[in-house]
Design a protein around this motif. Structure first.
Motif, short mmCIF file in Angstrom:
data_model
loop_
_atom_site.label_atom_id
_atom_site.label_comp_id
_atom_site.label_asym_id
_atom_site.label_seq_id
_atom_site.Cartn_x
_atom_site.Cartn_y
_atom_site.Cartn_z
N UNK A 14 0.52 8.02 14.79
CA UNK A 14 0.33 7.21 13.59
C UNK A 14 0.15 8.06 12.34
N UNK A 15 -0.47 9.23 12.51
CA UNK A 15 -0.72 10.07 11.34
C UNK A 15 0.44 10.96 10.95
N UNK A 18 2.34 10.05 7.69
CA UNK A 18 1.30 10.00 6.65
C UNK A 18 0.78 11.38 6.29
N UNK A 19 1.27 12.41 6.96
CA UNK A 19 0.82 13.77 6.65
C UNK A 19 -0.56 14.08 7.17
N UNK A 20 -1.03 13.32 8.18
CA UNK A 20 -2.37 13.52 8.70
C UNK A 20 -2.45 14.67 9.71
N UNK A 21 -1.29 15.13 10.19
CA UNK A 21 -1.17 16.26 11.12
C UNK A 21 -1.75 15.97 12.50
N UNK A 22 -2.14 14.75 12.75
CA UNK A 22 -2.67 14.35 14.04
C UNK A 22 -3.20 12.93 13.96
N UNK A 23 -3.45 12.34 15.13
CA UNK A 23 -3.93 10.95 15.16
C UNK A 23 -5.15 10.78 16.06
N UNK A 28 -8.57 9.46 10.32
CA UNK A 28 -7.18 9.78 9.96
C UNK A 28 -6.27 8.59 10.23
N UNK A 29 -6.48 7.94 11.37
CA UNK A 29 -5.66 6.76 11.68
C UNK A 29 -5.90 5.66 10.66
N UNK A 30 -7.15 5.52 10.22
CA UNK A 30 -7.47 4.50 9.23
C UNK A 30 -6.77 4.74 7.91
N UNK A 36 -0.06 2.07 4.85
CA UNK A 36 1.05 1.21 5.25
C UNK A 36 1.92 1.77 6.36
N UNK A 37 1.50 2.88 6.98
CA UNK A 37 2.28 3.45 8.07
C UNK A 37 2.02 2.67 9.36
N UNK A 38 3.07 2.50 10.16
CA UNK A 38 3.01 1.66 11.35
C UNK A 38 2.94 2.49 12.62
N UNK A 39 2.45 1.87 13.68
CA UNK A 39 2.44 2.52 14.99
C UNK A 39 3.87 2.67 15.51
N UNK A 40 4.14 3.80 16.13
CA UNK A 40 5.48 4.07 16.65
C UNK A 40 5.49 4.36 18.15
N UNK A 41 4.32 4.55 18.74
CA UNK A 41 4.26 4.95 20.15
C UNK A 41 4.89 3.91 21.07
#
Length: 385
Positions: A14-15, A18-23, A28-30, A36-41
Motif C-alpha cells: 500500500x505504501x 505513496x513513497x512510503x518505502x514500506x507498508x 505509513x498505511x494511514x 488516495x492510494x488503493x490496496x493492490x495485494x
C-alpha cells in the motif's frame, strides 16, 4: 490431492506508490490511504491463484474476506474456511473478522498462518512483502513448504516468485505433481523505522522452505560493495549528458544516490527524486506528485538502477515510477544506471520488470544500451522471465 493454504496480507504494498518505502507500520498505511492510494495485494494474489482455477486435484483452505476468501471467490475457486480444530469441525474463526474490520494486522497473519499449518497443508501460498515473509517465518518457520507471491514494496527476500503470474504457473505445476525442488531461502528485511538511515543494513531473519524450479523464484538482494569507483564514473557520465530543460525521475539505490549527491539540492537514498536539469526539484516524491510534474509538458527521462542479485529494474522499491509514468516518459527515455560490477553479478541473466501491469511489462522488454562510463557501452536485455 494437494492441500493448499492460501493467505493474503491485503495492505502489503500500500505504501509503494505513496513513497512510503514500506507498508509494515500502520501510520505509513494511514498516510497512503489518506492520499488516495488503493490496496493492490488482492489483485496480485488473484493473478497468481487464477492459474489453478481449472485444476480439480486440490483442496484450498483460507480465511474469509480480503485475506483469502474474497480473492478465491473472484477466481471461482471453492475453498474451505479455516477451522480451529479445537472444538468441532464446524467451528469457524474469522467469519466476521477481519472481514468486518476495515484494518487487518500482522496478528491476523500470524494467527491464520499457524492455523493453516495445523491443517496439515502441503503448501502455504502467501501474498505480501518482506514484513509478511517475516510473519510467516515466525508462524511456521521451515516446517511447511511455501510459495510467496510478491505484493510488497521492497521484497529483498529470496522466497518470492519473480511475478504473481509466475507464482501461479509454479503453483499449477506443483498441483499437477511435477518435480519440484525444496530450497531453504533467506528472509531479509530492513526495519521501517530505520529506512531514512543511509547506513542501515539488511537483516537476515531466517529461512523458509520454498518450492522452486531455479527459474521462477527471484534471487535475494546482493550488496555490491566493491564498485565505488564504478558508481562515481557512471554518475559523472550520466551527469555530463543531463540537459537543462528535462525532468529526470531518479529512482532509489546506492548507484543512483551517487548521482543525486552531485546535483544541487538534497536527494534520498531510498526514495524517488526528480531533478530539472542538475537541480533536484522534488525530493522523495510519491506517484501523483511525480505525474503532476510531467503534466507540465516538459520532456522527461527516467534514471533507474537494478536491484543487485535479483536484477529487478521496476517493481521492487520504486513503485512510485508507475506504469502510467513509464508510458508517458517512454522507454526510449529510460537511462539504466548500472555499473559493470553489477552487470557481471547478473551472470548474463536478463534484468526483470514487475510493474503490476502486464502490458507495461511487455512494453519494457527488449535490448537497451547501457553507458557504464564515458568510454564503454553495453547492450543488455530486459525481460519478464
Amino acid at each position: 490431492m494437494k492441500k493448499i493454504g492460501f493467505l493474503v496480507n491485503p495492505v502489503a504494498g500500500l505504501g509503494g506508490q505513496a513513497g512510503m518505502k514500506g507498508s509494515d507500520r500502520a501510520e505509513r498505511r494511514g498516510i497512503a490511504a489518506r492520499l488516495g492510494y488503493k490496496k493492490t495485494a488482492g489483485t496480485r494474489a488473484y493473478e497468481c491463484i487464477k492459474q489453478v482455477r481449472e485444476e480439480e486435484d486440490l483442496r484450498v483452505i483460507a480465511p474469509e474476506g480480503e485475506m483469502g476468501g474474497d480473492i478465491l471467490a473472484a477466481a471461482n475457486i471453492p475453498y474451505e474456511k479455516i477451522r480451529t480444530g479445537r472444538l468441532s469441525d464446524r467451528e469457524i474463526i474469522g467469519e466476521k473478522a477481519p472481514k468486518e474490520r476495515e484494518v487487518t494486522t500482522r496478528e491476523d497473519t500470524l494467527r491464520y498462518a499457524k492455523l493453516l499449518k495445523d491443517q496439515g497443508i502441503d503448501l502455504l501460498v502467501f501474498c505480501g512483502g518482506d514484513g509478511t515473509a517475516r510473519d510467516i517465518y515466525e508462524a511456521v518457520e521451515a516446517h511447511v513448504p511455501v510459495l510467496a507471491v510478491p505484493a510488497g514494496v521492497k521484497m529483498y527476500s529470496a522466497c518470492y516468485a519473480v511475478s504473481p503470474y509466475q507464482a501461479g504457473t509454479l503453483l499449477r505445476d506443483f498441483v499437477r505433481g511435477r518435480q519440484m525442488n525444496f530450497e531453504y531461502r533467506e528472509i531479509m528485511d530492513i526495519d521501517e523505522k530505520d529506512l531514512e538511515n543511509p547506513s542501515v543494513s539488511l537483516v537476515l531473519y531466517g529461512f523458509l522452505q520454498c518450492i522452486s524450479d531455479g527459474i521462477r523464484i527471484q534471487k535475494g538482494k546482493e550488496i555490491c560493495r566493491g564498485d565505488v569507483s564504478g558508481r562515481e564514473e557512471l554518475a559523472d557520465y550520466i551527469l555530463s549528458a543531463m540537459e537543462e530543460d528535462f525532468f529526470y525521475i531518479i529512482g532509489p539505490g546506492g548507484t543512483t544516490y551517487c548521482l543525486k549527491e552531485r546535483l544541487e539540492g538534497e536527494g534520498t537514498l531510498r526514495g524517488v527524486d526528480v531533478a530539472r536539469g542538475r537541480r533536484i526539484v522534488l525530493k522523495d516524491g510519491d506517484e501523483r506528485r511525480i505525474f503532476r510534474l510531467l503534466e507540465e509538458g516538459a520532456p522527461a527521462k527516467i534514471i533507474v538502477t537494478c536491484l543487485g542479485g535479483s536484477g529487478f529494474l521496476f517493481g521492487r522499491g520504486n513503485q512510485q515510477i508507475s506504469p502510467r509514468i513509464i508510458r508517458m516518459v517512454t522507454k526510449e527515455n529510460l537511462i539504466l544506471a548500472v555499473t559493470k560490477e553489477k552487470l557481471v553479478s547478473l551472470r548474463s541473466a536478463p534484468m526483470l520488470v514487475d510493474t503490476g501491469d502486464k502490458e507495461t511489462d511487455r512494453y519494457l522488454c527488449g535490448y537497451y544500451k547501457i553507458g557504464v562510463n564515458h568510454h564503454e557501452t553495453v547492450l543488455y536485455k530486459i525481460d519478464i522471465q
